[in-house]
Write an enzyme that holds these catalytic residues in place. Structure first.
Site, PDB file in Angstrom:
ATOM      1  N   HIS A 164      -2.021  -5.494   1.476  1.00 39.66           N
ATOM      2  CA  HIS A 164      -3.282  -6.207   1.261  1.00 39.66           C
ATOM      3  C   HIS A 164      -2.936  -7.614   0.807  1.00 39.66           C
ATOM      4  O   HIS A 164      -1.957  -7.812   0.079  1.00 39.66           O
ATOM      5  CB  HIS A 164      -4.119  -5.534   0.155  1.00 39.66           C
ATOM      6  CG  HIS A 164      -5.238  -6.416  -0.322  1.00 39.66           C
ATOM      7  ND1 HIS A 164      -6.451  -6.485   0.317  1.00 39.66           N
ATOM      8  CD2 HIS A 164      -5.292  -7.327  -1.339  1.00 39.66           C
ATOM      9  CE1 HIS A 164      -7.213  -7.384  -0.298  1.00 39.66           C
ATOM     10  NE2 HIS A 164      -6.539  -7.906  -1.309  1.00 39.66           N
TER      11      HIS A 164
ATOM     12  N   LYS B 146       0.831  -1.211   0.000  1.00 40.03           N
ATOM     13  CA  LYS B 146       0.000   0.000   0.000  1.00 40.03           C
ATOM     14  C   LYS B 146       0.870   1.268   0.000  1.00 40.03           C
ATOM     15  O   LYS B 146       2.093   1.207   0.235  1.00 40.03           O
ATOM     16  CB  LYS B 146      -0.940  -0.045   1.209  1.00 40.03           C
ATOM     17  CG  LYS B 146      -1.956  -1.203   1.155  1.00 40.03           C
ATOM     18  CD  LYS B 146      -2.933  -1.136   2.330  1.00 40.03           C
ATOM     19  CE  LYS B 146      -3.963  -2.234   2.271  1.00 40.03           C
ATOM     20  NZ  LYS B 146      -4.962  -2.128   3.366  1.00 40.03           N
TER      21      LYS B 146
ATOM     22  N   ARG C  80      -1.163 -14.313   4.259  1.00 42.57           N
ATOM     23  CA  ARG C  80      -1.901 -13.709   5.381  1.00 42.57           C
ATOM     24  C   ARG C  80      -1.086 -13.830   6.675  1.00 42.57           C
ATOM     25  O   ARG C  80      -1.087 -12.924   7.504  1.00 42.57           O
ATOM     26  CB  ARG C  80      -3.269 -14.384   5.565  1.00 42.57           C
ATOM     27  CG  ARG C  80      -4.218 -14.246   4.384  1.00 42.57           C
ATOM     28  CD  ARG C  80      -4.811 -12.885   4.207  1.00 42.57           C
ATOM     29  NE  ARG C  80      -5.474 -12.386   5.371  1.00 42.57           N
ATOM     30  CZ  ARG C  80      -6.191 -11.246   5.388  1.00 42.57           C
ATOM     31  NH1 ARG C  80      -6.331 -10.514   4.275  1.00 42.57           N
ATOM     32  NH2 ARG C  80      -6.763 -10.830   6.478  1.00 42.57           N
TER      33      ARG C  80
ATOM     34  N   GLU D 230      -9.420 -10.988  -7.587  1.00 39.16           N
ATOM     35  CA  GLU D 230      -8.504  -9.854  -7.411  1.00 39.16           C
ATOM     36  C   GLU D 230      -7.335  -9.903  -8.400  1.00 39.16           C
ATOM     37  O   GLU D 230      -6.903  -8.866  -8.902  1.00 39.16           O
ATOM     38  CB  GLU D 230      -7.996  -9.835  -5.962  1.00 39.16           C
ATOM     39  CG  GLU D 230      -9.095  -9.462  -4.979  1.00 39.16           C
ATOM     40  CD  GLU D 230      -8.644  -9.502  -3.528  1.00 39.16           C
ATOM     41  OE1 GLU D 230      -9.476  -9.214  -2.659  1.00 39.16           O
ATOM     42  OE2 GLU D 230      -7.463  -9.817  -3.261  1.00 39.16           O
TER      43      GLU D 230
ATOM     44  N   ASN E 109      -2.026   0.300   6.760  1.00 36.88           N
ATOM     45  CA  ASN E 109      -1.530  -0.972   7.301  1.00 36.88           C
ATOM     46  C   ASN E 109      -0.668  -1.766   6.310  1.00 36.88           C
ATOM     47  O   ASN E 109      -0.630  -2.992   6.353  1.00 36.88           O
ATOM     48  CB  ASN E 109      -2.671  -1.807   7.888  1.00 36.88           C
ATOM     49  CG  ASN E 109      -3.682  -2.235   6.858  1.00 36.88           C
ATOM     50  OD1 ASN E 109      -3.563  -1.890   5.689  1.00 36.88           O
ATOM     51  ND2 ASN E 109      -4.678  -2.987   7.283  1.00 36.88           N
TER      52      ASN E 109
ATOM     53  N   PHE F 130     -15.650   2.928   7.105  1.00 38.53           N
ATOM     54  CA  PHE F 130     -14.282   3.328   6.751  1.00 38.53           C
ATOM     55  C   PHE F 130     -14.032   3.335   5.251  1.00 38.53           C
ATOM     56  O   PHE F 130     -12.909   3.589   4.816  1.00 38.53           O
ATOM     57  CB  PHE F 130     -13.268   2.409   7.449  1.00 38.53           C
ATOM     58  CG  PHE F 130     -13.419   0.944   7.145  1.00 38.53           C
ATOM     59  CD1 PHE F 130     -12.898   0.377   5.988  1.00 38.53           C
ATOM     60  CD2 PHE F 130     -14.086   0.103   8.034  1.00 38.53           C
ATOM     61  CE1 PHE F 130     -13.043  -0.970   5.707  1.00 38.53           C
ATOM     62  CE2 PHE F 130     -14.238  -1.256   7.760  1.00 38.53           C
ATOM     63  CZ  PHE F 130     -13.718  -1.786   6.597  1.00 38.53           C
TER      64      PHE F 130
ATOM     65  N   THR G 103      -5.037  -7.318  10.690  1.00 38.79           N
ATOM     66  CA  THR G 103      -5.429  -6.066  10.018  1.00 38.79           C
ATOM     67  C   THR G 103      -4.983  -4.837  10.813  1.00 38.79           C
ATOM     68  O   THR G 103      -4.458  -3.880  10.244  1.00 38.79           O
ATOM     69  CB  THR G 103      -6.972  -6.035   9.841  1.00 38.79           C
ATOM     70  OG1 THR G 103      -7.378  -7.223   9.173  1.00 38.79           O
ATOM     71  CG2 THR G 103      -7.411  -4.815   9.051  1.00 38.79           C
TER      72      THR G 103
ATOM     73  N   TYR H  80     -12.327  -2.445  -3.714  1.00 35.58           N
ATOM     74  CA  TYR H  80     -12.848  -2.608  -2.354  1.00 35.58           C
ATOM     75  C   TYR H  80     -14.380  -2.547  -2.312  1.00 35.58           C
ATOM     76  O   TYR H  80     -14.953  -2.236  -1.258  1.00 35.58           O
ATOM     77  CB  TYR H  80     -12.254  -1.543  -1.431  1.00 35.58           C
ATOM     78  CG  TYR H  80     -10.859  -1.892  -0.932  1.00 35.58           C
ATOM     79  CD1 TYR H  80     -10.638  -3.021  -0.142  1.00 35.58           C
ATOM     80  CD2 TYR H  80      -9.763  -1.087  -1.221  1.00 35.58           C
ATOM     81  CE1 TYR H  80      -9.376  -3.339   0.334  1.00 35.58           C
ATOM     82  CE2 TYR H  80      -8.488  -1.401  -0.752  1.00 35.58           C
ATOM     83  CZ  TYR H  80      -8.312  -2.527   0.033  1.00 35.58           C
ATOM     84  OH  TYR H  80      -7.056  -2.846   0.513  1.00 35.58           O
TER      85      TYR H  80
ATOM     86  N   ARG I 252       2.923  -6.233   9.003  1.00 38.73           N
ATOM     87  CA  ARG I 252       2.168  -5.124   9.606  1.00 38.73           C
ATOM     88  C   ARG I 252       2.753  -4.711  10.955  1.00 38.73           C
ATOM     89  O   ARG I 252       2.782  -3.517  11.274  1.00 38.73           O
ATOM     90  CB  ARG I 252       0.692  -5.503   9.706  1.00 38.73           C
ATOM     91  CG  ARG I 252      -0.012  -5.357   8.347  1.00 38.73           C
ATOM     92  CD  ARG I 252      -1.382  -5.962   8.346  1.00 38.73           C
ATOM     93  NE  ARG I 252      -2.167  -5.557   7.178  1.00 38.73           N
ATOM     94  CZ  ARG I 252      -3.270  -6.167   6.790  1.00 38.73           C
ATOM     95  NH1 ARG I 252      -3.728  -7.221   7.453  1.00 38.73           N
ATOM     96  NH2 ARG I 252      -3.938  -5.739   5.733  1.00 38.73           N
TER      97      ARG I 252
HETATM   98  P1  IDP Z   1      -7.543  -7.163   5.543  1.00 39.87           P
HETATM   99  O1  IDP Z   1      -6.837  -6.119   4.701  1.00 39.87           O
HETATM  100  O2  IDP Z   1      -6.706  -7.597   6.730  1.00 39.87           O
HETATM  101  O3  IDP Z   1      -8.053  -8.321   4.732  1.00 39.87           O
HETATM  102  P2  IDP Z   1     -10.298  -6.191   5.655  1.00 39.87           P
HETATM  103  O4  IDP Z   1     -11.231  -6.471   6.778  1.00 39.87           O
HETATM  104  O5  IDP Z   1     -10.552  -6.894   4.350  1.00 39.87           O
HETATM  105  O6  IDP Z   1      -8.811  -6.447   6.189  1.00 39.87           O
HETATM  106  O7  IDP Z   1     -10.335  -4.618   5.394  1.00 39.87           O
HETATM  107  C1  IDP Z   1      -9.744  -4.052   4.266  1.00 39.87           C
HETATM  108  C2  IDP Z   1      -8.956  -2.839   4.690  1.00 39.87           C
HETATM  109  O8  IDP Z   1      -9.856  -1.846   5.174  1.00 39.87           O
HETATM  110  C3  IDP Z   1      -7.973  -3.080   5.820  1.00 39.87           C
HETATM  111  O9  IDP Z   1      -6.737  -3.576   5.392  1.00 39.87           O
HETATM  112  C4  IDP Z   1      -7.842  -1.701   6.432  1.00 39.87           C
HETATM  113  O10 IDP Z   1      -6.916  -0.899   5.666  1.00 39.87           O
HETATM  114  C5  IDP Z   1      -9.239  -1.140   6.243  1.00 39.87           C
HETATM  115  N1  IDP Z   1     -10.027  -1.330   7.470  1.00 39.87           N
HETATM  116  C6  IDP Z   1     -10.597  -2.460   7.899  1.00 39.87           C
HETATM  117  N2  IDP Z   1     -11.254  -2.268   9.053  1.00 39.87           N
HETATM  118  C7  IDP Z   1     -11.090  -0.967   9.353  1.00 39.87           C
HETATM  119  C8  IDP Z   1     -11.542  -0.153  10.434  1.00 39.87           C
HETATM  120  O11 IDP Z   1     -12.232  -0.599  11.352  1.00 39.87           O
HETATM  121  N3  IDP Z   1     -11.146   1.142  10.381  1.00 39.87           N
HETATM  122  C9  IDP Z   1     -10.389   1.659   9.376  1.00 39.87           C
HETATM  123  N4  IDP Z   1      -9.955   0.918   8.334  1.00 39.87           N
HETATM  124  C10 IDP Z   1     -10.288  -0.382   8.333  1.00 39.87           C
END
Ligand code: IDP
Length: 141
Positions: free
Chosen positions: A117, A11, A87, A128, A114, A59, A93, A51, A104
């Protein structure tokens, strides 16, 4: 375990920190092969489409803004159990919850920024990968 492919994105925060090579190295040391890669500055439309599953989440707008804030590195990783392995390398996350030594934990600043992805299942991985790469851009063994 099956030979799998997964989509990985480094990212904008991690690209800006100049740790693309360090992250690639972690993939390779874990036995994942980079079979496709490109750098790209995503358009708003591309980020929203990628997304789309999160469109109703609070968010979503912040996530899209962040993903278009700078260039990203997008790659396809191939290997035995590649989806879960990536993963595990990424960590949770929220970097506060990410295990020590994960990408991370080492490079992410917040749940928004973070660092990486990674696809979470076989079906999403296929979708994807096709979102960003033509089959002629993927170089398998
Ligand atoms: P992942 O990237 O670990 O698979 P996902 O739940 O698919 O996590 O969420 C996608 C992205 O959305 C996350 O990587 C993060 O950047 C963002 N995200 C997820 N949950 C939150 C939140 O509660 N607040 C802000 N950003 C979030």
């Amino acid at each position: 375990m099956a030979l799998e492919r997964t989509l990985s994105i480094i990212k904008p925060d991690a690209v800006a920190k100049n740790v693309v090579g360090e992250i690639y190295s972690r993939f390779e040391k874990a036995g994942l092969k980079i079979v496709a890669c490109k750098m790209k500055h995503l358009s708003r439309r591309e980020a929203e489409g990628f997304y789309a599953v999160h469109r109703e989440r609070p968010f979503f707008n912040a996530l899209v803004e962040f993903m278009i804030s700078g260039p990203v590195s997008i790659q396809v990783l191939e290997g035995e159990g590649a989806i879960l392995k990536n993963r595990e390398l990424m960590g949770a996350t929220n970097p506060k919850d990410a295990a020590p030594g994960t990408i991370r934990a080492d490079f992410a600043d917040s749940i928004d920024a973070n660092a990486v992805h990674g696809s979470d299942a076989a079906e999403t991985a296929a979708q994807e990968i096709a979102y960003f790469f033509a089959s002629t851009e993927i170089f398998s063994r």
